[in-house]
Motif scaffolding. Structure first.
Motif, PDB file in Angstrom:
ATOM      1  N   GLU A 207      15.423 -12.255   4.655  1.00 36.06           N
ATOM      2  CA  GLU A 207      16.518 -11.563   5.324  1.00 36.06           C
ATOM      3  C   GLU A 207      17.829 -11.868   4.605  1.00 36.06           C
ATOM      4  O   GLU A 207      18.073 -13.001   4.185  1.00 36.06           O
ATOM      5  CB  GLU A 207      16.611 -12.011   6.780  1.00 36.06           C
ATOM      6  CG  GLU A 207      17.657 -11.273   7.579  1.00 36.06           C
ATOM      7  CD  GLU A 207      17.735 -11.755   9.006  1.00 36.06           C
ATOM      8  OE1 GLU A 207      17.978 -10.938   9.896  1.00 36.06           O
ATOM      9  OE2 GLU A 207      17.545 -12.972   9.225  1.00 36.06           O
ATOM     10  N   ASP A 208      18.669 -10.836   4.483  1.00 40.15           N
ATOM     11  CA  ASP A 208      19.961 -10.997   3.811  1.00 40.15           C
ATOM     12  C   ASP A 208      20.983 -10.137   4.532  1.00 40.15           C
ATOM     13  O   ASP A 208      20.954  -8.908   4.417  1.00 40.15           O
ATOM     14  CB  ASP A 208      19.859 -10.593   2.342  1.00 40.15           C
ATOM     15  CG  ASP A 208      21.156 -10.868   1.587  1.00 40.15           C
ATOM     16  OD1 ASP A 208      22.082 -11.443   2.193  1.00 40.15           O
ATOM     17  OD2 ASP A 208      21.249 -10.522   0.406  1.00 40.15           O
ATOM     18  N   PRO A 209      21.894 -10.738   5.317  1.00 42.97           N
ATOM     19  CA  PRO A 209      22.904  -9.931   6.028  1.00 42.97           C
ATOM     20  C   PRO A 209      23.810  -9.141   5.097  1.00 42.97           C
ATOM     21  O   PRO A 209      24.400  -8.146   5.508  1.00 42.97           O
ATOM     22  CB  PRO A 209      23.707 -10.983   6.806  1.00 42.97           C
ATOM     23  CG  PRO A 209      22.823 -12.183   6.887  1.00 42.97           C
ATOM     24  CD  PRO A 209      22.010 -12.163   5.616  1.00 42.97           C
ATOM     25  N   ARG A 210      23.915  -9.579   3.832  1.00 38.28           N
ATOM     26  CA  ARG A 210      24.793  -8.872   2.891  1.00 38.28           C
ATOM     27  C   ARG A 210      24.139  -7.631   2.308  1.00 38.28           C
ATOM     28  O   ARG A 210      24.766  -6.901   1.552  1.00 38.28           O
ATOM     29  CB  ARG A 210      25.181  -9.806   1.756  1.00 38.28           C
ATOM     30  CG  ARG A 210      25.941 -11.042   2.199  1.00 38.28           C
ATOM     31  CD  ARG A 210      26.124 -12.003   1.042  1.00 38.28           C
ATOM     32  NE  ARG A 210      24.846 -12.491   0.549  1.00 38.28           N
ATOM     33  CZ  ARG A 210      24.718 -13.257  -0.532  1.00 38.28           C
ATOM     34  NH1 ARG A 210      25.776 -13.610  -1.217  1.00 38.28           N
ATOM     35  NH2 ARG A 210      23.518 -13.664  -0.919  1.00 38.28           N
ATOM     36  N   PRO A 407      -5.726   5.595   0.897  1.00 33.47           N
ATOM     37  CA  PRO A 407      -5.770   4.138   1.107  1.00 33.47           C
ATOM     38  C   PRO A 407      -4.398   3.544   1.398  1.00 33.47           C
ATOM     39  O   PRO A 407      -3.379   4.028   0.906  1.00 33.47           O
ATOM     40  CB  PRO A 407      -6.337   3.616  -0.215  1.00 33.47           C
ATOM     41  CG  PRO A 407      -5.998   4.656  -1.228  1.00 33.47           C
ATOM     42  CD  PRO A 407      -6.082   5.963  -0.495  1.00 33.47           C
ATOM     43  N   VAL A 408      -4.417   2.486   2.199  1.00 29.29           N
ATOM     44  CA  VAL A 408      -3.223   1.666   2.428  1.00 29.29           C
ATOM     45  C   VAL A 408      -3.285   0.512   1.438  1.00 29.29           C
ATOM     46  O   VAL A 408      -4.157  -0.355   1.522  1.00 29.29           O
ATOM     47  CB  VAL A 408      -3.163   1.156   3.882  1.00 29.29           C
ATOM     48  CG1 VAL A 408      -1.913   0.319   4.090  1.00 29.29           C
ATOM     49  CG2 VAL A 408      -3.196   2.324   4.865  1.00 29.29           C
ATOM     50  N   LEU A 409      -2.374   0.507   0.483  1.00 28.77           N
ATOM     51  CA  LEU A 409      -2.436  -0.457  -0.614  1.00 28.77           C
ATOM     52  C   LEU A 409      -2.100  -1.876  -0.170  1.00 28.77           C
ATOM     53  O   LEU A 409      -2.622  -2.843  -0.722  1.00 28.77           O
ATOM     54  CB  LEU A 409      -1.470  -0.030  -1.723  1.00 28.77           C
ATOM     55  CG  LEU A 409      -1.663   1.400  -2.242  1.00 28.77           C
ATOM     56  CD1 LEU A 409      -0.586   1.742  -3.262  1.00 28.77           C
ATOM     57  CD2 LEU A 409      -3.044   1.564  -2.849  1.00 28.77           C
ATOM     58  N   GLY A 410      -1.245  -2.010   0.810  1.00 28.04           N
ATOM     59  CA  GLY A 410      -0.844  -3.332   1.271  1.00 28.04           C
ATOM     60  C   GLY A 410       0.306  -3.223   2.243  1.00 28.04           C
ATOM     61  O   GLY A 410       0.766  -2.120   2.579  1.00 28.04           O
ATOM     62  N   ALA A 411       0.765  -4.388   2.684  1.00 25.57           N
ATOM     63  CA  ALA A 411       1.858  -4.443   3.655  1.00 25.57           C
ATOM     64  C   ALA A 411       2.961  -5.351   3.134  1.00 25.57           C
ATOM     65  O   ALA A 411       2.729  -6.246   2.319  1.00 25.57           O
ATOM     66  CB  ALA A 411       1.349  -4.933   5.008  1.00 25.57           C
ATOM     67  N   VAL A 412       4.168  -5.108   3.631  1.00 25.43           N
ATOM     68  CA  VAL A 412       5.337  -5.904   3.281  1.00 25.43           C
ATOM     69  C   VAL A 412       5.993  -6.363   4.573  1.00 25.43           C
ATOM     70  O   VAL A 412       6.251  -5.531   5.464  1.00 25.43           O
ATOM     71  CB  VAL A 412       6.351  -5.097   2.439  1.00 25.43           C
ATOM     72  CG1 VAL A 412       7.594  -5.931   2.150  1.00 25.43           C
ATOM     73  CG2 VAL A 412       5.704  -4.628   1.149  1.00 25.43           C
ATOM     74  N   LEU A 413       6.230  -7.655   4.692  1.00 25.61           N
ATOM     75  CA  LEU A 413       6.986  -8.173   5.837  1.00 25.61           C
ATOM     76  C   LEU A 413       8.448  -8.253   5.422  1.00 25.61           C
ATOM     77  O   LEU A 413       8.816  -9.042   4.552  1.00 25.61           O
ATOM     78  CB  LEU A 413       6.468  -9.547   6.259  1.00 25.61           C
ATOM     79  CG  LEU A 413       7.156 -10.149   7.493  1.00 25.61           C
ATOM     80  CD1 LEU A 413       6.883  -9.293   8.723  1.00 25.61           C
ATOM     81  CD2 LEU A 413       6.706 -11.579   7.729  1.00 25.61           C
ATOM     82  N   ASN A 414       9.274  -7.449   6.048  1.00 27.50           N
ATOM     83  CA  ASN A 414      10.676  -7.338   5.660  1.00 27.50           C
ATOM     84  C   ASN A 414      11.579  -8.161   6.578  1.00 27.50           C
ATOM     85  O   ASN A 414      11.279  -8.353   7.758  1.00 27.50           O
ATOM     86  CB  ASN A 414      11.096  -5.866   5.714  1.00 27.50           C
ATOM     87  CG  ASN A 414      12.490  -5.639   5.167  1.00 27.50           C
ATOM     88  OD1 ASN A 414      12.899  -6.298   4.216  1.00 27.50           O
ATOM     89  ND2 ASN A 414      13.224  -4.718   5.773  1.00 27.50           N
ATOM     90  N   ALA A 415      12.682  -8.659   6.021  1.00 26.06           N
ATOM     91  CA  ALA A 415      13.745  -9.351   6.766  1.00 26.06           C
ATOM     92  C   ALA A 415      13.234 -10.575   7.503  1.00 26.06           C
ATOM     93  O   ALA A 415      13.505 -10.766   8.677  1.00 26.06           O
ATOM     94  CB  ALA A 415      14.429  -8.390   7.735  1.00 26.06           C
TER      95      ALA A 415
END
Length: 472
Positions: A207-210, A407-415
């Motif tokens: 996570e990056d508030p900027r 296909p779903v290649l993968g997942a990303v957990l953001n912030a």
């Protein structure tokens, strides 16, 4: 909860009005004729009668007279609430206890109640005529002024507040833990995907508030945690489909406002950093954001090419190291436009010219746009936001994307707020603060130039990043 509850209990105890209790004891007997048998029978009679006298102590005959005699500022019924009468078992005693906020007044009222109680009971037991009452009552222990209040008890109240608040806090914590279905870390997202037989988590983005003020972290802070996270995503994405490497990748999310467009933008910058030709297509025809984030013209773009049969290559705009096809005007029916043959032909034409085509799509669950365009893409990248996206929403989005056959290649957990702190980042430099256009123009150079300068990270040193994955 424990700290607040204990503090509230102590404060309530400290601010509570003190309560004093004064007790007067009345002895009850009968007139005996000197015979032991008569004396025994008289005591048994008194013990039975004593329980009947208790109601008299708080009755209006006693309380009314005491209120008038002492000129108390209360009604007889209110005084009755402060009087407690008890006849201990096996005795001929009646204990009259009066409670009050003043110690002296409690003793004064207690003695007045005892005196009036003796007078009333004696009169009730007197037979008709001038003869004496068969029952004699006497105050054997007058009410004394109490030295200390019976309440509040600071230690007892604090202990009770501590126990109750600890119990409530524990129960609340357990309830919140069980009711909280949000994906809060990579382990929770991986567990959710594994339970559905889904793909792996390819990257966790700090996570990056900027980030709102500086859309591309690779430009503002090229060695910072977010930049390294997207380079790791670039590396892991290369190995997501070994047999058939996807060129057209749709980046989507279960719900809006989960950082899908930010991931698309940063992934395009990371891919372009290693010298690849990258085209980023804004297919969010409901709330497009890439043109505004990059400072580009959003009036013409994808919808212009689809509705007016314009050449998409003439509508591409440069974002420094990669190209962008903005959304253009918002159409009335996005799913129909994105599900047509013209859209598939457009993506195929871009795939022939570019090494990577990233498609920023709307959220899966509330809109049908992503499933409508699924035949035109090679794979999906699912983005979830830490602490916001629910487990059921991830499962529903995964199920919806699977039904498309792509296909779903993968997942990303953001912030993820904890990822940057726990990863050991910190390079001791100050990121440059430039304008958006300058940041895009200053994006990492092409692979040959970076390799010549010896900067393997800027040149996209994927081998070093793969080795870094195995380190703690």
């Amino acid at each position: 909860m424990t700290a607040l509850g204990t503090g509230a209990g102590i404060l309530d105890s400290a601010l509570a009005t003190p309560e004093y209790r004064a007790t007067a004891t009345v002895f009850i007997s009968v007139h005996d004729g000197g015979d032991a048998n008569q004396l025994f029978q008289g005591n048994a009679f008194v013990r039975e009668r004593a329980r009947s006298y208790l109601a008299v102590a708080s009755g209006p005959v006693v309380t009314g007279a005491v209120v008038d005699a002492l000129r108390l500022h209360m009604r007889p019924a209110q005084l009755a609430d402060h009087i407690t009468a008890v006849a201990p078992a096996g005795t001929v005693l009646v204990r009259l206890t009066v409670s009050d906020s003043s110690a002296a007044r409690a003793a004064l009222i207690g003695n007045a109640v005892a005196d009036r109680f003796v007078h009333v009971v004696t009169g009730m037991e007197r037979a008709e005529g001038p003869g004496p009452s068969p029952v004699r009552l006497a105050v054997v222990q007058p009410a004394a002024v109490p030295a200390a209040p019976v309440s509040p008890g600071l230690a007892a109240d604090a202990a009770l507040a501590l126990a109750v608040s600890l119990l409530v806090g524990t129960a609340l914590g357990v309830a919140l833990e069980r009711l909280d279905t949000a994906v809060r870390d990579a382990a929770a997202l991986a567990e959710c995907l594994a339970s559905e037989g889904g793909p792996a988590v390819l990257a966790v983005v700090a996570e990056d508030p900027r980030a709102v003020r500086a859309p591309v972290s690779l430009c503002r802070d090229p060695n910072g945690p977010r930049a390294e996270d997207f380079r790791r995503l670039r590396v892991n994405l290369r190995f997501a489909e070994v047999d058939r490497r996807p060129k057209v990748i749709a980046v989507t999310s279960p719900l809006p406002r989960e950082g899908r467009s930010s991931v698309s933008l940063h992934l395009a910058a990371a891919l372009a950093e290693q010298g690849s030709k990258v085209c980023l297509v804004d297919c969010d025809l409901r709330r497009p954001s890439l043109a505004r984030a990059l400072g580009l013209d959003g009036d013409t773009g994808l919808t212009t090419a689809l509705l007016h049969r314009a050449d998409p290559r003439g509508l591409l705009q440069s974002a420094g190291s990669f190209s962008v096809l903005t959304s253009g005007a918002v159409p009335p029916d996005p799913p129909q436009l994105l599900g047509g043959d013209r859209f598939r032909s457009l993506l195929r034409a871009l795939a022939e010219e570019f090494d990577h085509v990233l498609v920023d799509t709307p959220a899966v669950l509330p809109f049908a746009d992503t499933t409508a365009m699924a035949p035109a893409v090679d794979g999906h990248l699912l983005v979830a936001r830490a602490g916001r996206t629910g487990r059921s929403q991830v499962a529903d989005a995964l199920s919806t994307l699977r039904r498309t056959g792509v296909p779903v290649l993968g997942a990303v957990l953001n912030a993820d707020p904890e990822h940057g702190r726990s990863s050991g980042y910190g390079y001791g430099h100050r990121p440059a603060e430039n304008g958006t256009a300058a940041r895009i123009a200053a994006l990492a150079p092409s692979y040959p130039a970076a390799a010549a300068s010896g900067d393997r990270r800027a040149a996209g040193g994927d081998e070093a990043l793969v080795r870094a994955e195995t380190r703690p």
